[in-house]
Design an enzyme around this catalytic site. Structure first.
Site, short mmCIF file in Angstrom:
data_model
loop_
_atom_site.label_atom_id
_atom_site.label_comp_id
_atom_site.label_asym_id
_atom_site.label_seq_id
_atom_site.Cartn_x
_atom_site.Cartn_y
_atom_site.Cartn_z
CG HIS A 38 47.17 6.30 8.04
ND1 HIS A 38 46.18 7.24 8.23
CD2 HIS A 38 47.86 6.70 6.94
CE1 HIS A 38 46.25 8.14 7.26
NE2 HIS A 38 47.26 7.84 6.47
CE LYS A 51 70.67 -22.77 10.93
NZ LYS A 51 71.72 -22.83 9.93
CD GLU A 75 71.50 -13.83 9.65
OE1 GLU A 75 70.26 -13.86 9.69
OE2 GLU A 75 72.17 -14.59 8.94
O1 PA5 Z 1 72.76 -14.65 6.01
C1 PA5 Z 1 72.87 -15.81 6.35
O2 PA5 Z 1 73.96 -16.41 6.37
C2 PA5 Z 1 71.67 -16.62 6.79
O3 PA5 Z 1 70.54 -15.83 6.90
C3 PA5 Z 1 71.41 -17.73 5.78
O4 PA5 Z 1 71.15 -17.18 4.53
C4 PA5 Z 1 70.24 -18.63 6.22
O5 PA5 Z 1 70.48 -19.14 7.49
C5 PA5 Z 1 70.02 -19.76 5.22
O6 PA5 Z 1 71.18 -20.50 5.09
P1 PA5 Z 1 71.38 -21.54 3.92
O7 PA5 Z 1 71.43 -20.80 2.64
O8 PA5 Z 1 72.68 -22.21 4.24
O9 PA5 Z 1 70.22 -22.48 3.94
#
Ligand code: PA5
Length: 515
Positions: A344, A448, A315
């Site tokens: 395995h 989203k 990410e």
């Molecule tokens: O690393 C990130 O920014 C994302 O993976 C968020 O943690 C994830 O989308 C969850 O977001 P939030 O904490 O605003 O619900």
């Protein structure tokens, strides 16, 4: 491969019991020289980031996760206070839960913990609980998805114990649908047992977020803040990770200390394990992520490390544009599970199949706490585990497949803190080396948005269903919508019992009516 070379290619921090073996990455001595300009810039970027410059330009934010374990490094009193005050509040809250000063409304001690969050608001707590939570006074479950059956499974396991279950809802933005849904599903389950959710709930979220407002209006037990200068995937040492850790009785000071110790080592310009790791990733993948990273901890309790790193790395580094706006499609794919189990499974392909990866072994030197039996004469299960790690590393190298090996003495809060900090820093450095913003996630937002479009269409398709059977194309024509998109709505409605489906000879001939 000489012992001398191995010895030279080892970054060691004896006081931490940590080492990083780069000898099986075959990085030529000249590479360091070729990269010197980029390395210099990466160190300079790090200094600016730690001094509080905007390091996430797209969102106009500072990037402060390194301050969480050394608040004195934060660039202002206000920021320091945003770290130290919640830390004290977290400890106080956990102590009250443990002592029974805060009891469940039914009058019992809380015995379970339900963590509701996703992505960076779940993976860190999941890793920590799996690695270090075996003695937790609160048995812990997670809602980390909007899968209704997944939530039902957790609720079934908790069963009639909901009154003794503390729910912690975690969302930095406070508007993430999966987490909102999880919270509403949990609330409904508490209410079905005649319980008030808010009397069992705490929230961790940004000030003024939807979750913050909801928690305040419902009267949650408490709300812990989450600051905008902490990114989701680097939030495990903020309230996001600290609240569950404290409730689970995990020594959070030790985790913070381990991370701080690694941060210190990875600020230095020589013998810097994080920079060496980032350079190794760069060298192996030509600075373009051409090789995947397979993470193989040889320790069951570190199994979630690969999942955690998958998010932290992918990410952060998987970006379309560089900081100058050029299309670069950067990234570094991460997968893995644990050794020797994976021998395995996919290790066969690693050795003999497509050569598109390098491995990272994580070695834990201490086999177990107690005594070991001999499973063969003079050999224990732990000897086997070590044998398989060393054997796989050799077998891969014989076929020209590269690997890094990280060694730690045992799995403790301190060493887990070190590992997390090491990877956070390697990501920071790598992002500088390839000139990208590691701290935003535009791709997540795109997904989203697309989900929102689907949900809107779903409502229209549901309303368009009648007693008379129709094909997707007929319904699409009446809605002026895309037939395939309508078809996916219809199969979902049929799957959830809201429509009838009569299969035709093809998807286009399938007929749907209201159920
Ligand atoms: O690393 C990130 O920014 C994302 O993976 C968020 O943690 C994830 O989308 C969850 O977001 P939030 O904490 O605003 O619900």
């Amino acid at each position: 491969m000489s012992f001398e070379n191995y010895s030279k290619q080892l970054v060691r921090y004896p006081e931490l019991g940590f080492s990083l073996d780069l000898s099986r990455m075959d990085i030529p001595a000249s590479f360091r020289g070729e990269m010197s300009g980029k390395v210099e810039k990466a160190f300079s970027d790090l200094k600016k980031l730690e001094a509080g410059e905007i390091a996430n330009p797209d969102e106009g934010r500072m990037v402060g996760h390194y301050w969480l374990r050394r608040p004195e490094l934060a660039p202002s009193d206000e920021l320091r206070e945003q770290i130290t005050a919640p830390l004290a509040a977290v400890k106080e809250f956990a102590a009250k839960i443990h002592s029974g000063e805060i009891k469940s409304p039914g009058g019992s001690h809380f015995q379970n913990l339900l963590v509701i969050g996703i992505g960076g608001s779940a993976l860190g707590p999941q890793l920590i609980y799996d690695a270090l939570g075996s003695a937790s006074p609160l048995k812990t479950w997670f809602f980390d998805n909007t899968d209704p059956a997944g939530m039902d499974r957790v609720l079934e396991e908790i069963g009639s114990e909901l009154d003794r279950t503390l729910a912690v809802v975690i969302s930095k933005s406070g508007g993430t649908p999966e987490t909102r849904n999880g919270m509403l599903e949990a609330k409904a389950a508490y209410e079905a047992q005649g319980l008030k959710f808010a009397e069992h709930a705490a929230a961790i979220t940004g000030d003024g977020s939807k979750l913050d407002n909801f928690a305040k209006s419902e009267g949650f037990l408490t709300i812990f803040p989450m600051e905008d200068w902490v990114g989701g995937r680097t939030s495990v040492m903020s309230t996001v990770g600290l609240v569950p850790m404290a409730l689970q009785g995990i020594d959070l000071d030790e985790i913070l200390e381990g991370a701080a110790a690694m941060d210190e080592k990875t600020r230095q310009e020589t013998d810097n394990a994080a920079m060496e790791m980032a350079l190794a990733w760069y060298h192996e993948g030509n600075g373009k992520g051409e090789k995947d990273m397979v993470v193989l901890p040889y320790k069951d309790s570190l199994m979630l490390m690969s999942k955690y790193l998958q998010q932290l790395v992918m990410e952060s580094l998987g970006k379309e544009h560089d900081l100058d706006g050029k299309v670069v499609n950067q990234g570094l794919a991460v997968y893995g599970n644990k050794g020797s189990t994976d021998q395995h499974a996919y290790v066969q392909q690693l050795r003999d199949g497509v050569h598109n990866f390098f491995a990272t072994f994580i070695e834990v030197r201490k086999p177990r706490d107690g005594e070991s039996i001999e499973v063969e004469e003079g050999v224990t299960s732990g000897d086997f585990l070590q044998g398989f790690l060393r054997g796989t590393r050799t077998a891969l190298y014989e076929k020209g497949r590269k690997s890094l090996t990280i060694s730690i003495p045992e799995v403790t809060p301190h060493t887990v803190g070190q590992l997390i900090a090491l990877y956070e820093r390697a990501v920071t450095f790598y992002a500088s080396l390839v000139n990208i913003n590691a701290y935003h996630q535009p791709g997540v937002e795109a997904g989203k948005k697309a989900a929102g479009v689907f949900l809107e269409l779903l409502k229209q398709v549901r309303a368009a269903l009648g007693d008379e059977a129709q094909t997707a194309e007929e319904i699409a024509a009446s809605l002026n919508a895309d037939a395939e998109a309508v078809y996916h709505c219809l199969t979902h409605l049929a799957g959830s019992g809201q429509a009838t489906l009569e299969m035709g000879e093809s998807a286009a001939a399938d007929q749907f009516a209201a159920a």
